[in-house]
Motif scaffolding. Structure first.
Motif, PDB file in Angstrom:
ATOM      1  N   LEU A  75       0.825  -1.209   0.000  1.00 32.77           N
ATOM      2  CA  LEU A  75       0.000   0.000   0.000  1.00 32.77           C
ATOM      3  C   LEU A  75       0.856   1.253   0.000  1.00 32.77           C
ATOM      4  O   LEU A  75       0.506   2.260  -0.643  1.00 32.77           O
ATOM      5  CB  LEU A  75      -0.942  -0.007   1.205  1.00 32.77           C
ATOM      6  N   ILE A 106      -8.521  -4.672   3.735  1.00 29.20           N
ATOM      7  CA  ILE A 106      -7.864  -5.153   2.523  1.00 29.20           C
ATOM      8  C   ILE A 106      -6.911  -6.305   2.832  1.00 29.20           C
ATOM      9  O   ILE A 106      -6.469  -7.019   1.938  1.00 29.20           O
ATOM     10  CB  ILE A 106      -7.110  -4.001   1.821  1.00 29.20           C
ATOM     11  N   THR A 108      -7.549  -4.123  -3.851  1.00 29.93           N
ATOM     12  CA  THR A 108      -6.490  -3.158  -4.156  1.00 29.93           C
ATOM     13  C   THR A 108      -6.827  -2.406  -5.436  1.00 29.93           C
ATOM     14  O   THR A 108      -6.626  -1.187  -5.534  1.00 29.93           O
ATOM     15  CB  THR A 108      -5.132  -3.867  -4.303  1.00 29.93           C
TER      16      THR A 108
END
Length: 421
Positions: free
Chosen positions: A308, A348, A389
């Motif tokens: 990320l 996530i 994502t």
């Protein structure tokens, strides 16, 4: 599963652990069944000893011409066999009941897991990045994808029903690009890339804790189940094994489709790609010693966060409370990415430490000494969920005209494409 000897010695600790997960005391029933089983085993052993002794005496009686004694001994042997058979059936029945009880019980949380009832009681422990502000109303990922003509839920529904999608063109390529980037990053961190089976036997799902409790969440064929996550395949690579300690930690990663019925999510996230029956994920699994377990948990969390960070997507890390902890986990960190259209963070990745919970169900051990085989610890997590994502990239990198700016880290994986429009 759990160590029965440990439950006998410290029943109060196990009941206290399960109480933190909202369960009533379990050890009285467990110990009662355990006592019945041990008594039955003792009686079987005594009956077998009597049978063996009488069997030996039959020959001696016959040699001495004592037919009456020989016939009496034969009757005794036959009676012992009947007792052994009856006790064996009782023993098997009681053992099945005890195994079913133990298999239905969740892992014990570690002491520092925060107490709580549900996700509202999870504890935020870190944030990274600042949510982007837009000079227009940001759209949801599905609106963006459909307007681009690259995200097709309607056609997917015609062949498969709801909670499926067809990605086309540049978004399909971005899905592949994200996967490739994640695998490159995770293998660079020391995880071995693996291509495991997508179909597994029920015992594999039992080993990682999806069965029997979560059977309705899985898709079954005649003999196999489709994996709900590559955690199942990767963790089961060490089932029924005794590993050399110097090979640990063993770190594995895999990109696979995952299949979930989402039986318990009726009405939740029915629109878009957040919660689907089929999705792609890059999974991380670590097999290690108990002494390595805590450090490996933090390492896996860091590896997932770096994805990320490389994509410059804002996120936060929360520690799950006891009421939100997964069945097989004893401690879990969730990573939640920022979604502008929802004005909130959404999960996530979950990075879980299962301790020896799965290892006992799989009989996965390592050599800690010449005659000292111990259960390994297993950990798993997403590094990351590819579809979510993609969702985060679309929403955070959207432009006012509906186009999508490709994150710098993804441009090389996209063949130099910098903008999707």
């Amino acid at each position: 599963m759990f160590d029965l000897k440990a439950i006998r010695e410290n029943p109060q600790d196990f009941d206290a652990g399960w109480a933190r997960r909202g369960l009533d005391p379990q050890t009285p029933t467990i110990l009662e069944k355990d006592m019945l089983i041990r008594k039955a085993k003792t009686m079987v052993q005594e009956a077998e000893a009597a049978r063996n002794k009488a069997s030996k005496q039959i020959g001696a009686a016959m040699a001495q011409g004592n037919r009456d004694e020989a016939e009496r001994l034969k009757t005794e042997v036959a009676g012992a066999k009947n007792v052994i058979a009856a006790l064996g059936a009782q023993l098997e029945s009681e053992q099945d009941v005890l195994n079913a009880i133990l298999a239905s019980l969740p892992n014990i949380p570690v002491d520092d897991v925060p107490d709580g009832e549900d996700e509202a009681d999870n504890v935020e422990i870190a944030t990274w990045g600042d949510p982007k502000t837009f000079d227009f109303d940001p759209k949801a990922h599905d609106d963006l994808g459909e307007a681009l003509g690259m995200m097709d839920f309607e056609t997917a529904a015609k062949m498969s029903g709801s909670r499926f999608v067809i990605l086309r063109g540049a978004l399909s390529r971005m899905d592949r690009a994200l996967t490739a980037m994640m695998l490159d990053m995770q293998t660079g961190e020391g995880f071995e890339e693996t291509s495991p089976p997508l179909l597994v036997w029920p015992k594999a799902l039992y080993g990682t804790g999806q069965l029997p409790k979560f059977a309705e969440d899985s898709y079954a064929t005649d003999e196999h189940f489709l994996i709900p996550t590559a955690e199942v395949s990767l963790t089961n690579t060490v089932r029924e094994s005794i590993l050399d300690e110097d090979t640990l930690p063993k770190r594995l990663t895999a990109h696979t489709p995952c299949f979930r019925s989402e039986a318990g999510s009726a009405g939740r996230d029915t629109k878009g790609m957040i919660r689907q029956h089929q999705f792609n994920k890059v999974e991380l699994v670590t097999i290690c010693t108990p002494e390595q377990s805590e450090d490996e948990h933090k390492t896996m969390l860091c590896c997932a966060e770096k994805v990320l960070q490389k994509l410059n997507l804002p996120y936060r890390v929360v520690e799950l409370c006891t009421g939100d902890l997964g069945f097989g986990a004893r401690k879990t960190y969730d990573i939640e990415v920022w979604l502008p259209s929802q004005n909130t963070y959404r999960e996530i990745s979950s990075i879980s430490n299962c301790g020896d919970f799965q290892a006992r169900r799989m009989n996965a051990r390592y050599r800690a000494g010449e005659k000292d085989n111990r259960f390994v610890h297993t950990l798993n997590g997403s590094g990351l969920a590819v579809g979510r994502t993609l969702v985060a990239v679309l929403e955070n990198y959207q432009n006012a005209d509906g186009s999508i700016t490709v994150p710098d880290a993804l441009v090389p994986y996209m063949g130099g494409v910098e903008r999707i429009g």
